[in-house]
Design a protein around this motif. Structure first.
Motif, PDB file in Angstrom:
ATOM      1  N   GLY A   1       0.808  -1.242   0.030  1.00 28.24           N
ATOM      2  CA  GLY A   1      -0.034  -0.063  -0.002  1.00 28.24           C
ATOM      3  C   GLY A   1       0.846   1.607   0.028  1.00 28.24           C
ATOM      4  N   TYR A   2       2.357   1.024  -0.105  1.00 28.30           N
ATOM      5  CA  TYR A   2       3.087   2.176  -0.262  1.00 28.30           C
ATOM      6  C   TYR A   2       2.930   2.846  -1.717  1.00 28.30           C
ATOM      7  CZ  TYR A   2       4.835   0.286   4.141  1.00 28.30           C
ATOM      8  OH  TYR A   2       5.204  -0.101   5.686  1.00 28.30           O
ATOM      9  N   THR A   3       2.514   4.045  -1.724  1.00 31.73           N
ATOM     10  CA  THR A   3       2.522   4.545  -3.093  1.00 31.73           C
ATOM     11  C   THR A   3       3.236   5.608  -3.305  1.00 31.73           C
ATOM     12  OG1 THR A   3       0.277   6.162  -2.212  1.00 31.73           O
ATOM     13  CG2 THR A   3      -0.254   4.032  -3.561  1.00 31.73           C
ATOM     14  N   ASN A   4       4.227   5.937  -2.556  1.00 33.86           N
ATOM     15  CA  ASN A   4       5.449   6.570  -2.756  1.00 33.86           C
ATOM     16  C   ASN A   4       6.552   5.505  -2.387  1.00 33.86           C
ATOM     17  OD1 ASN A   4       7.967   8.045  -2.534  1.00 33.86           O
ATOM     18  ND2 ASN A   4       6.942   9.712  -1.670  1.00 33.86           N
ATOM     19  N   THR A   5       7.181   5.327  -3.467  1.00 37.42           N
ATOM     20  CA  THR A   5       8.285   4.084  -2.956  1.00 37.42           C
ATOM     21  C   THR A   5       9.722   4.429  -2.863  1.00 37.42           C
ATOM     22  OG1 THR A   5       8.273   3.819  -5.511  1.00 37.42           O
ATOM     23  CG2 THR A   5       6.698   2.379  -4.408  1.00 37.42           C
ATOM     24  N   HIS A   6       9.836   6.044  -2.632  1.00 37.05           N
ATOM     25  CA  HIS A   6      11.246   6.310  -2.551  1.00 37.05           C
ATOM     26  C   HIS A   6      11.966   5.575  -1.241  1.00 37.05           C
ATOM     27  CE1 HIS A   6      14.593   8.925  -2.071  1.00 37.05           C
ATOM     28  NE2 HIS A   6      14.638   9.104  -3.398  1.00 37.05           N
ATOM     29  N   SER A   7      13.138   5.340  -1.346  1.00 44.26           N
ATOM     30  CA  SER A   7      13.806   4.451  -0.204  1.00 44.26           C
ATOM     31  C   SER A   7      13.877   5.319   0.831  1.00 44.26           C
ATOM     32  CB  SER A   7      14.992   3.909  -0.810  1.00 44.26           C
ATOM     33  OG  SER A   7      15.925   5.273  -0.901  1.00 44.26           O
ATOM     34  N   ASN A   8      13.700   6.614   0.815  1.00 46.87           N
ATOM     35  CA  ASN A   8      13.778   7.580   2.127  1.00 46.87           C
ATOM     36  C   ASN A   8      12.324   7.676   2.710  1.00 46.87           C
ATOM     37  OD1 ASN A   8      15.995   9.144   0.327  1.00 46.87           O
ATOM     38  ND2 ASN A   8      16.573   8.942   2.432  1.00 46.87           N
ATOM     39  N   LYS A   9      11.427   7.277   2.026  1.00 48.03           N
ATOM     40  CA  LYS A   9      10.008   7.203   2.747  1.00 48.03           C
ATOM     41  C   LYS A   9       9.638   5.896   2.991  1.00 48.03           C
ATOM     42  CE  LYS A   9       8.927  11.617   1.529  1.00 48.03           C
ATOM     43  NZ  LYS A   9       8.703  12.605   2.769  1.00 48.03           N
ATOM     44  N   THR A  10      10.018   4.781   2.354  1.00 51.83           N
ATOM     45  CA  THR A  10       9.456   3.340   2.601  1.00 51.83           C
ATOM     46  C   THR A  10      10.361   2.256   2.497  1.00 51.83           C
ATOM     47  OG1 THR A  10       8.646   3.180   0.153  1.00 51.83           O
ATOM     48  CG2 THR A  10       7.135   3.868   1.990  1.00 51.83           C
ATOM     49  N   THR A  11      10.584   1.290   3.126  1.00 59.11           N
ATOM     50  CA  THR A  11      11.189   0.113   3.049  1.00 59.11           C
ATOM     51  C   THR A  11      10.398  -1.069   2.854  1.00 59.11           C
ATOM     52  OG1 THR A  11      11.339  -0.146   5.477  1.00 59.11           O
ATOM     53  CG2 THR A  11      13.131   1.016   4.219  1.00 59.11           C
ATOM     54  N   TRP A  12      10.639  -2.268   2.102  1.00 59.22           N
ATOM     55  CA  TRP A  12       9.579  -3.166   1.902  1.00 59.22           C
ATOM     56  C   TRP A  12       9.418  -3.959   3.281  1.00 59.22           C
ATOM     57  CZ3 TRP A  12      11.231  -8.721   1.263  1.00 59.22           C
ATOM     58  CH2 TRP A  12      12.607  -8.859   1.658  1.00 59.22           C
ATOM     59  N   ASP A  13       8.275  -4.517   3.681  1.00 54.82           N
ATOM     60  CA  ASP A  13       8.196  -5.143   4.734  1.00 54.82           C
ATOM     61  C   ASP A  13       7.986  -6.767   4.744  1.00 54.82           C
ATOM     62  OD1 ASP A  13       6.730  -6.100   6.936  1.00 54.82           O
ATOM     63  OD2 ASP A  13       5.446  -4.666   7.207  1.00 54.82           O
ATOM     64  N   LYS A  14       9.210  -7.320   5.431  1.00 60.20           N
ATOM     65  CA  LYS A  14       9.654  -8.705   5.054  1.00 60.20           C
ATOM     66  C   LYS A  14       8.380  -9.390   5.679  1.00 60.20           C
ATOM     67  CE  LYS A  14      14.508  -8.015   5.606  1.00 60.20           C
ATOM     68  NZ  LYS A  14      15.762  -8.623   6.132  1.00 60.20           N
ATOM     69  N   ASN A  15       7.882  -9.036   6.764  1.00 59.92           N
ATOM     70  CA  ASN A  15       6.726  -9.803   7.526  1.00 59.92           C
ATOM     71  C   ASN A  15       5.593  -9.871   6.549  1.00 59.92           C
ATOM     72  OD1 ASN A  15       7.843 -10.629  10.163  1.00 59.92           O
ATOM     73  ND2 ASN A  15       7.965  -8.535  10.347  1.00 59.92           N
ATOM     74  N   PHE A  16       5.008  -8.750   5.807  1.00 61.07           N
ATOM     75  CA  PHE A  16       4.124  -8.730   4.854  1.00 61.07           C
ATOM     76  C   PHE A  16       4.132  -9.497   3.689  1.00 61.07           C
ATOM     77  CE2 PHE A  16       2.501  -7.098   0.963  1.00 61.07           C
ATOM     78  CZ  PHE A  16       0.919  -7.063   1.180  1.00 61.07           C
ATOM     79  N   ILE A  17       5.568  -9.674   3.078  1.00 56.45           N
ATOM     80  CA  ILE A  17       5.788 -10.349   1.949  1.00 56.45           C
ATOM     81  C   ILE A  17       6.001 -12.074   2.438  1.00 56.45           C
ATOM     82  CG2 ILE A  17       7.764 -10.977   0.356  1.00 56.45           C
ATOM     83  CD1 ILE A  17       6.221  -8.440  -0.286  1.00 56.45           C
ATOM     84  N   TYR A  18       6.297 -12.260   3.589  1.00 58.30           N
ATOM     85  CA  TYR A  18       6.336 -13.735   4.045  1.00 58.30           C
ATOM     86  C   TYR A  18       4.961 -14.121   4.366  1.00 58.30           C
ATOM     87  CZ  TYR A  18       5.792 -16.743   8.254  1.00 58.30           C
ATOM     88  OH  TYR A  18       5.354 -17.659   9.328  1.00 58.30           O
ATOM     89  N   LYS A  19       3.806 -13.366   4.859  1.00 63.00           N
ATOM     90  CA  LYS A  19       2.460 -13.815   4.762  1.00 63.00           C
ATOM     91  C   LYS A  19       2.024 -13.768   3.619  1.00 63.00           C
ATOM     92  CE  LYS A  19       2.046 -11.447   9.486  1.00 63.00           C
ATOM     93  NZ  LYS A  19       1.628 -10.451  10.076  1.00 63.00           N
ATOM     94  N   LEU A  20       2.262 -12.889   2.612  1.00 59.66           N
ATOM     95  CA  LEU A  20       1.718 -13.019   1.134  1.00 59.66           C
ATOM     96  C   LEU A  20       2.054 -14.407   0.541  1.00 59.66           C
ATOM     97  CD1 LEU A  20       0.278 -10.996  -0.595  1.00 59.66           C
ATOM     98  CD2 LEU A  20       2.444 -10.499  -1.539  1.00 59.66           C
ATOM     99  N   ALA A  21       3.594 -14.769   1.002  1.00 59.45           N
ATOM    100  CA  ALA A  21       3.832 -16.185   0.512  1.00 59.45           C
ATOM    101  C   ALA A  21       2.994 -17.317   1.008  1.00 59.45           C
ATOM    102  CB  ALA A  21       5.296 -16.336   0.809  1.00 59.45           C
TER     103      ALA A  21
END
Length: 366
Positions: free
Chosen positions: A274-294
């Motif tokens: 749901g991060y619609t600003n994907t700049h590295s200074n604004k957001t980082t990828w959420d490993k837990n979210f991706i883990y649950k997505l898997a």
């Protein structure tokens, strides 16, 4: 245009726009023409209500014309025009009008859809107003209201600088644009990038395009060209990190019916959350979210938990083979689709996931 650089962890110094610099040159040059004396500095009232002082150089004055230059200071913003030399040449005319001419290094508008007409120099409305106001005030102050002023703005190496911008995509050729709505450059504000996205969509619509090809940058666009080799360049938009602003503009413009979106794996991992600003200074990828997505995609705990050991989202393909039949990527794209659809529900959206090897996976909507 590439993504913005990392933002330094320190107080950032503001700078001035090309429009503010050009206005300072016009004021200095016109004062020189009237007084026949070289000006070393001038003060200019900016649109935000602040007064700024600009230092001038290389003045050339005759009875017919006056030329003067300033060096743009963009502060701590990674602006391609930082330290550019901006020059104004002014002369009187008999029309009582303020006439703008394109000097070397300033762009020429060649496509409809911008705020400036085709054939005009790429000097935006606010800078034009700033320069016009300065001229009218000085003509009034010196009792020269029977005269008009011809203004020619040029930028040293402007054509070379323009290659680092999206000007050619907008139909602005041979140089940079003279920009600025406030007169001030706020470091890393992204205002100019977002404006170029919006202008790009305007130009596409003005050229009767109803379908867009949007990508984060040149790399992902190159990959998507394997699917869309003949797609018109005027309808290709780089959204950088500003997915929210891009889709808000798309939603606003009813003429756009179809959007083909290329997205790199790293950015997709952020957008899916749901991060619609994907700049590295604004957001980082959420490993837990991706883990649950898997897990939700049907993978077992042993495979899914491997996500938690990764240091970069781009390495997800080490766990999940980068293939259109791999359920993980289809679930990832489904989440990306849902967040974009919330912003612009009235367009047909086609999503394409891209990895670092320029392989592409299409989203298969069910």
């Amino acid at each position: 245009m590439s993504d913005l650089q990392e933002i330094p962890n320190k107080p950032l110094r503001k700078g001035y726009t090309t429009g503010a610099c050009a206005t300072a040159c016009v004021k200095g040059a016109l004062l020189g023409l009237i007084s026949q004396k070289k000006q070393e500095k001038v003060s200019v009232m900016l649109p935000v209500g602040e007064t700024a002082t600009f230092y001038l150089k290389d003045a050339i004055i005759s009875k017919e014309r006056s030329v003067i230059t300033t060096v743009k200071d963009a502060g701590d913003d990674p602006d391609v025009t930082h330290l550019a030399e901006i020059t104004a040449t002014v002369s009187f005319n008999t029309t009582k009008e303020i006439i703008f001419k394109r000097g070397e290094g300033v762009g020429l508008v060649t496509l409809p859809g911008l705020e400036i007409a085709v054939g005009e120099p790429a000097i935006n409305p606010v800078p034009r107003k700033m320069m016009t106001t300065v001229c009218h005030k000085m003509l009034s102050d010196y009792n020269l209201t029977d005269k008009g002023v011809t203004i020619e703005i040029s930028v040293k190496d402007g054509e070379k600088l323009a290659k680092r911008t999206l000007n050619s995509r907008l139909g602005i050729l041979h140089g940079i644009s003279i920009l600025g709505t406030s007169g001030i450059v706020t470091p890393f504000s992204a205002a100019s990038y977002i404006a170029s996205i919006q202008q790009g969509i305007d130009v596409a619509i003005a050229n009767n395009e109803t379908e867009l090809l949007i990508n984060s940058g040149a790399r992902s666009e190159k990959a998507l060209r394997s699917i869309f080799p003949d797609f018109p360049e005027v309808a290709c938009i780089h959204y950088g990190n500003w997915i929210q602003e891009t889709f808000e503009k798309i939603h606003k413009e009813k003429a756009i019916k179809v959007v083909n979106m290329g997205i790199m794996l790293g950015k997709a991992s952020k957008l899916a959350k749901g991060y619609t600003n994907t700049h590295s200074n604004k957001t980082t990828w959420d490993k837990n979210f991706i883990y649950k997505l898997a897990l939700d995609s049907g993978y077992n705990e042993e495979i899914s938990s491997k996500v938690l050991a990764l240091n970069m989202a781009g390495r997800l393909q080490e766990i999940f083979t980068f293939d259109a039949e791999e359920p993980f990527y289809q679930m990832l794209l489904q989440k990306c689709y849902e967040h974009c659809y919330k912003i612009a529900p009235n367009v047909t959206l086609n999503l394409y996931l891209i990895n670092n090897n320029n392989q592409v996976i299409s989203y298969k909507k069910v």
